[in-house]
Design a protein around this motif. Sequence first.
Motif, short mmCIF file in Angstrom:
data_model
loop_
_atom_site.label_atom_id
_atom_site.label_comp_id
_atom_site.label_asym_id
_atom_site.label_seq_id
_atom_site.Cartn_x
_atom_site.Cartn_y
_atom_site.Cartn_z
N ASP A 118 0.81 -1.22 0.00
CA ASP A 118 0.00 0.00 0.00
C ASP A 118 0.84 1.27 0.00
O ASP A 118 0.50 2.25 -0.66
CB ASP A 118 -0.94 0.00 1.22
CG ASP A 118 -1.95 -1.13 1.14
OD1 ASP A 118 -2.89 -1.02 0.34
OD2 ASP A 118 -1.78 -2.12 1.86
N VAL A 119 1.95 1.26 0.76
CA VAL A 119 2.78 2.47 0.87
C VAL A 119 4.25 2.09 0.82
O VAL A 119 4.68 1.16 1.51
CB VAL A 119 2.50 3.23 2.20
CG1 VAL A 119 3.38 4.48 2.29
CG2 VAL A 119 1.03 3.63 2.29
N ARG B 7 5.67 11.83 -9.20
CA ARG B 7 4.31 12.24 -8.79
C ARG B 7 3.47 12.56 -10.02
O ARG B 7 2.31 12.11 -10.13
CB ARG B 7 4.38 13.46 -7.88
CG ARG B 7 3.00 13.97 -7.44
CD ARG B 7 3.12 15.23 -6.60
NE ARG B 7 3.68 16.34 -7.35
CZ ARG B 7 2.97 17.12 -8.17
NH1 ARG B 7 1.68 16.89 -8.37
NH2 ARG B 7 3.55 18.12 -8.80
N ILE B 8 4.04 13.32 -10.95
CA ILE B 8 3.30 13.71 -12.15
C ILE B 8 3.02 12.49 -13.03
O ILE B 8 1.91 12.31 -13.54
CB ILE B 8 4.10 14.77 -12.93
CG1 ILE B 8 4.22 16.05 -12.10
CG2 ILE B 8 3.45 15.07 -14.27
CD1 ILE B 8 5.21 17.06 -12.64
N GLY B 9 4.03 11.63 -13.20
CA GLY B 9 3.87 10.49 -14.09
C GLY B 9 2.96 9.40 -13.54
O GLY B 9 2.30 8.69 -14.31
N MET B 10 2.91 9.25 -12.22
CA MET B 10 2.14 8.16 -11.61
C MET B 10 0.72 8.56 -11.24
O MET B 10 -0.10 7.70 -10.93
CB MET B 10 2.86 7.66 -10.37
CG MET B 10 4.27 7.13 -10.62
SD MET B 10 4.28 5.65 -11.64
CE MET B 10 3.72 4.42 -10.43
N GLY C 47 -3.24 6.31 -10.46
CA GLY C 47 -3.82 6.21 -9.13
C GLY C 47 -2.81 6.05 -8.01
O GLY C 47 -3.16 5.65 -6.91
N VAL C 48 -1.52 6.38 -8.30
CA VAL C 48 -0.46 6.28 -7.30
C VAL C 48 -0.07 7.68 -6.84
O VAL C 48 0.28 8.53 -7.65
CB VAL C 48 0.79 5.56 -7.86
CG1 VAL C 48 1.91 5.53 -6.83
CG2 VAL C 48 0.43 4.15 -8.31
N ASP D 149 -0.37 14.72 -1.42
CA ASP D 149 0.69 14.36 -2.34
C ASP D 149 1.58 15.58 -2.53
O ASP D 149 1.31 16.65 -2.01
CB ASP D 149 0.15 13.83 -3.67
CG ASP D 149 -0.53 14.88 -4.51
OD1 ASP D 149 -0.73 16.02 -4.02
OD2 ASP D 149 -0.88 14.58 -5.66
N GLY D 150 2.70 15.39 -3.25
CA GLY D 150 3.65 16.49 -3.42
C GLY D 150 4.46 16.71 -2.16
O GLY D 150 4.71 15.80 -1.38
N HIS D 151 4.90 17.97 -1.94
CA HIS D 151 5.78 18.28 -0.83
C HIS D 151 5.05 18.38 0.50
O HIS D 151 4.00 19.04 0.58
CB HIS D 151 6.50 19.62 -1.07
CG HIS D 151 7.45 19.59 -2.23
ND1 HIS D 151 7.12 20.09 -3.48
CD2 HIS D 151 8.70 19.11 -2.34
CE1 HIS D 151 8.15 19.93 -4.30
NE2 HIS D 151 9.12 19.33 -3.63
N VAL D 152 5.59 17.75 1.53
CA VAL D 152 5.15 17.98 2.91
C VAL D 152 6.40 18.28 3.72
O VAL D 152 7.47 17.72 3.47
CB VAL D 152 4.39 16.77 3.48
CG1 VAL D 152 3.11 16.51 2.71
CG2 VAL D 152 5.25 15.51 3.49
#
Length: 204
Positions: free
Chosen positions: A51-52, A104-107, A111-112, A160-163
């Motif tokens: 899952d992660v 991030r952009i490609g996946m 749904g990832v 998603d993205g930066h945290v």
Amino acid sequence: MTAITKPTVLITGCSEESHDDVEILPLDVTSASSITSCVDAVEKRTGGRLDVLVNNAGAMFSMPLLDTDIDQSKKLFEVNVWGVLARVYNTSKAATRWLSETLRIGMKGLGVRVVTAMIGEVNTKIYANGLAGTGVMQREAEEPDVTAENLVRDVLSGRDGHVWHGGVVAGRAKYFHWTLPERFFEWMLLATRGVYQIKPPQQP
């Protein structure tokens, strides 16, 4: 072995401390055979579902760029950059950041979700296990459990993205990165770290 039915998480680069519901698997992120063995082990335990994935594995290297040993730098990139695909430290971390954003952009369409954790100062063993550096300037470190809980909350909430997590430094960096001119942002991060005290050697 019965497959795990609960949500599963694989975290690379963990310490060997034991916790409930945690199994430690051997993994060298610079070794193709080790990666394959780990993938096989995860597939058997999860029934082929993960899952992660947390790309946490990394090595520490703190050294002025012009004094950097090339062989050590290559080893660092093997772990911190190429290990993510199959972070001298700041440059390798920057490479990983944008690699994660590309993923991030490609996946996204598949749904990832990819979360890029921008971590400041956390009280871990990274300096003790690093190639160089002592962490003497790391004065406002956050405890690992706090950082971990925040990251879990981000993932489970759908971020998603930066945290940004990891003590006062991460909080400053998050807001100054977007609001301040680049050179002032640089000064805010480095002013207390001795960088501006570096002077050329006195001529005889």
